[in-house]
Design an enzyme around this catalytic site. Structure first.
Site, PDB file in Angstrom:
ATOM      1  N   TYR A 169       0.845  -1.204   0.000  1.00  0.00           N
ATOM      2  CA  TYR A 169       0.000   0.000   0.000  1.00  0.00           C
ATOM      3  C   TYR A 169       0.875   1.246   0.000  1.00  0.00           C
ATOM      4  CZ  TYR A 169      -3.753   3.214   1.340  1.00  0.00           C
ATOM      5  OH  TYR A 169      -4.659   4.261   1.367  1.00  0.00           O
ATOM      6  N   SER A 172       2.703   1.723  -3.293  1.00  0.00           N
ATOM      7  CA  SER A 172       1.785   2.157  -4.365  1.00  0.00           C
ATOM      8  C   SER A 172       1.432   3.630  -4.195  1.00  0.00           C
ATOM      9  CB  SER A 172       0.524   1.286  -4.398  1.00  0.00           C
ATOM     10  OG  SER A 172      -0.276   1.491  -3.241  1.00  0.00           O
TER      11      SER A 172
HETATM   12  N1  LIG Z   1     -10.093   5.599   4.446  1.00  0.00           N
HETATM   13  C1  LIG Z   1      -8.869   5.990   4.734  1.00  0.00           C
HETATM   14  O1  LIG Z   1      -8.464   6.023   5.902  1.00  0.00           O
HETATM   15  C2  LIG Z   1      -7.951   6.471   3.629  1.00  0.00           C
HETATM   16  C3  LIG Z   1      -6.823   7.206   3.976  1.00  0.00           C
HETATM   17  C4  LIG Z   1      -5.971   7.634   2.977  1.00  0.00           C
HETATM   18  C5  LIG Z   1      -6.257   7.343   1.658  1.00  0.00           C
HETATM   19  N2  LIG Z   1      -7.354   6.617   1.331  1.00  0.00           N
HETATM   20  C6  LIG Z   1      -7.582   6.352  -0.086  1.00  0.00           C
HETATM   21  O2  LIG Z   1      -8.839   6.853  -0.452  1.00  0.00           O
HETATM   22  C7  LIG Z   1      -9.392   6.092  -1.531  1.00  0.00           C
HETATM   23  C8  LIG Z   1     -10.791   5.647  -1.158  1.00  0.00           C
HETATM   24  O3  LIG Z   1     -10.716   4.801  -0.029  1.00  0.00           O
HETATM   25  P1  LIG Z   1     -11.942   4.530   0.951  1.00  0.00           P
HETATM   26  O4  LIG Z   1     -11.430   4.670   2.324  1.00  0.00           O
HETATM   27  O5  LIG Z   1     -13.119   5.303   0.557  1.00  0.00           O
HETATM   28  O6  LIG Z   1     -12.123   2.964   0.689  1.00  0.00           O
HETATM   29  P2  LIG Z   1     -13.360   2.117   0.118  1.00  0.00           P
HETATM   30  O7  LIG Z   1     -12.941   0.708   0.063  1.00  0.00           O
HETATM   31  O8  LIG Z   1     -14.579   2.457   0.871  1.00  0.00           O
HETATM   32  O9  LIG Z   1     -13.518   2.738  -1.350  1.00  0.00           O
HETATM   33  C9  LIG Z   1     -12.685   2.378  -2.405  1.00  0.00           C
HETATM   34  C10 LIG Z   1     -13.547   2.158  -3.635  1.00  0.00           C
HETATM   35  O10 LIG Z   1     -12.702   1.785  -4.727  1.00  0.00           O
HETATM   36  C11 LIG Z   1     -13.337   0.722  -5.416  1.00  0.00           C
HETATM   37  N3  LIG Z   1     -12.352  -0.056  -6.144  1.00  0.00           N
HETATM   38  C12 LIG Z   1     -11.391  -0.871  -5.652  1.00  0.00           C
HETATM   39  N4  LIG Z   1     -10.718  -1.464  -6.637  1.00  0.00           N
HETATM   40  C13 LIG Z   1     -11.246  -1.005  -7.800  1.00  0.00           C
HETATM   41  C14 LIG Z   1     -10.977  -1.246  -9.168  1.00  0.00           C
HETATM   42  N5  LIG Z   1     -10.030  -2.110  -9.547  1.00  0.00           N
HETATM   43  N6  LIG Z   1     -11.704  -0.581 -10.091  1.00  0.00           N
HETATM   44  C15 LIG Z   1     -12.668   0.290  -9.724  1.00  0.00           C
HETATM   45  N7  LIG Z   1     -12.989   0.539  -8.440  1.00  0.00           N
HETATM   46  C16 LIG Z   1     -12.290  -0.104  -7.492  1.00  0.00           C
HETATM   47  C17 LIG Z   1     -14.021  -0.095  -4.320  1.00  0.00           C
HETATM   48  O11 LIG Z   1     -15.048  -0.930  -4.833  1.00  0.00           O
HETATM   49  C18 LIG Z   1     -14.548   1.019  -3.422  1.00  0.00           C
HETATM   50  O12 LIG Z   1     -15.825   1.450  -3.807  1.00  0.00           O
HETATM   51  C19 LIG Z   1      -8.408   4.940  -1.764  1.00  0.00           C
HETATM   52  O13 LIG Z   1      -7.561   5.248  -2.845  1.00  0.00           O
HETATM   53  C20 LIG Z   1      -7.648   4.880  -0.458  1.00  0.00           C
HETATM   54  O14 LIG Z   1      -6.362   4.318  -0.616  1.00  0.00           O
HETATM   55  C21 LIG Z   1      -8.206   6.182   2.284  1.00  0.00           C
END
Ligand SMILES: NC(=O)c1ccc[n+]([C@@H]2O[C@H](COP(=O)([O-])OP(=O)(O)OC[C@H]3O[C@@H](n4cnc5c(N)ncnc54)[C@H](O)[C@@H]3O)[C@@H](O)[C@H]2O)c1
Length: 275
Positions: A169, A172
């Protein structure tokens, strides 16, 4: 209000969490919305990705704000699905002003670097880093042709710092920062801006079906409450970030209020990465 009026905003991973919050925020600001998500689970990802019902919920919520919404199922690991999606968007709206590269996965994780299999490493890079690259590959020519556009990559504080037992992670998301900077240089003279948002720990907001903190807790083999406590202790402001905080930053980067901002990585982390 109306800070994104007459703009077409495409959000990947919009089925839930931060992606849904971004879609709703853009809808409130008057944008035409394209929401996409993957619809099915991906091999080697140890938890459920968004269901079609979750993307439909995002669609309904956006429509309730009066937005025109196009919903498309597309996997960011599949260039042909992205290509078909972009064609559909152009047929419907004829332009793309803002791309929010939000789709991402938080696991496989929870073990030391050498303990990962090559498949586990590859799936994180394929979704989190190559996914945004594929999206930019397909959308940048359209934005260059328009001579305007804003690309927003949802990275993470994991793009700036190390996290024990999250090597794939972290690698990436560091890659996403590099992608952001280089793409920003490539398109600067085309008036196409590329920026990253680095959220810190985001709480699992039920309003948008957030569940990433649970994914992190499960990866580390601890209870959700324990992970929430760790997150709270780690942020200088004593309060973790909400999906709406991230969406607010995305709206600003997508709007004309940030016309001279490109190549930036903006932290929305309640002070997590200050030291
Ligand atoms: N939640 C956190 O604490 C946090 C912190 C920093 C960064 N992020 C980043 O924010 C973004 C959203 O995360 P989140 O917390 O809402 O997670 P989440 O799992 O709720 O949402 C991620 C979404 O991406 C979709 N997804 C995954 N693989 C996919 C693919 N191959 N093609 C299309 N869609 C795909 C999933 O179905 C999901 O709806 C991510 O990039 C995550 O790394 C999250």
């Amino acid at each position: 209000m109306n800070r994104l009026k007459n703009k077409v905003v495409l959000i990947t991973g919009a089925g839930r969490g931060i992606g849904r919050a971004c879609a709703l925020a853009a809808a409130k600001e008057g944008a035409d919305i394209v929401i996409s998500d993957v619809e099915k689970n991906i091999e080697d990802v140890p938890y459920d990705l968004s269901s079609s019902l979750q993307l439909e919920k995002t669609e309904t919520d956006c429509r309730n704000f009066g937005a025109s919404v196009l919903k498309i199922f597309a996997d960011v690991t599949k260039i042909e699905e992205i290509s078909a999606m972009i064609q559909e968007v152009m047929d419907r709206f004829g332009r793309i002003d803002v791309l929010i590269n939000n789709a991402g996965i938080g696991a496989p994780a929870g073990k030391a670097t050498h303990e990962h299999t090559e498949k586990e490493w590859k799936v994180l890079i394929n979704v989190n880093l190559s996914g945004p690259w594929r999206m930019i590959k397909m959308v940048a020519p359209i934005m260059i042709n328009q001579n305007c556009g804003s690309i927003i990559n949802i990275a993470s504080t994991a793009g700036l710092l190390g996290y024990k037992h999250f090597v794939g992670y972290v690698a990436s998301k560091h890659g996403v920062i590099g992608l952001t900077k280089s793409a920003a240089l490539d398109y600067a003279l085309n008036n196409v801006r590329v920026n990253a948002i680095c959220p810190g720990p985001v709480f699992d907001d039920e309003d948008v079906d957030g569940s990433m903190t649970k994914v992190v807790a499960d990866s580390l083999g601890i209870q959700l409450g324990e992970q929430e406590e760790i997150d709270l202790q780690s942020v200088a402001m004593g309060t973790v970030v909400s999906p709406n905080d991230v969406a607010d930053a995305a709206v600003w980067l997508g709007s004309d209020e940030s016309l001279r901002v490109t190549g930036s990585s903006i932290t929305v982390d309640a002070g997590y990465s200050i030291k």
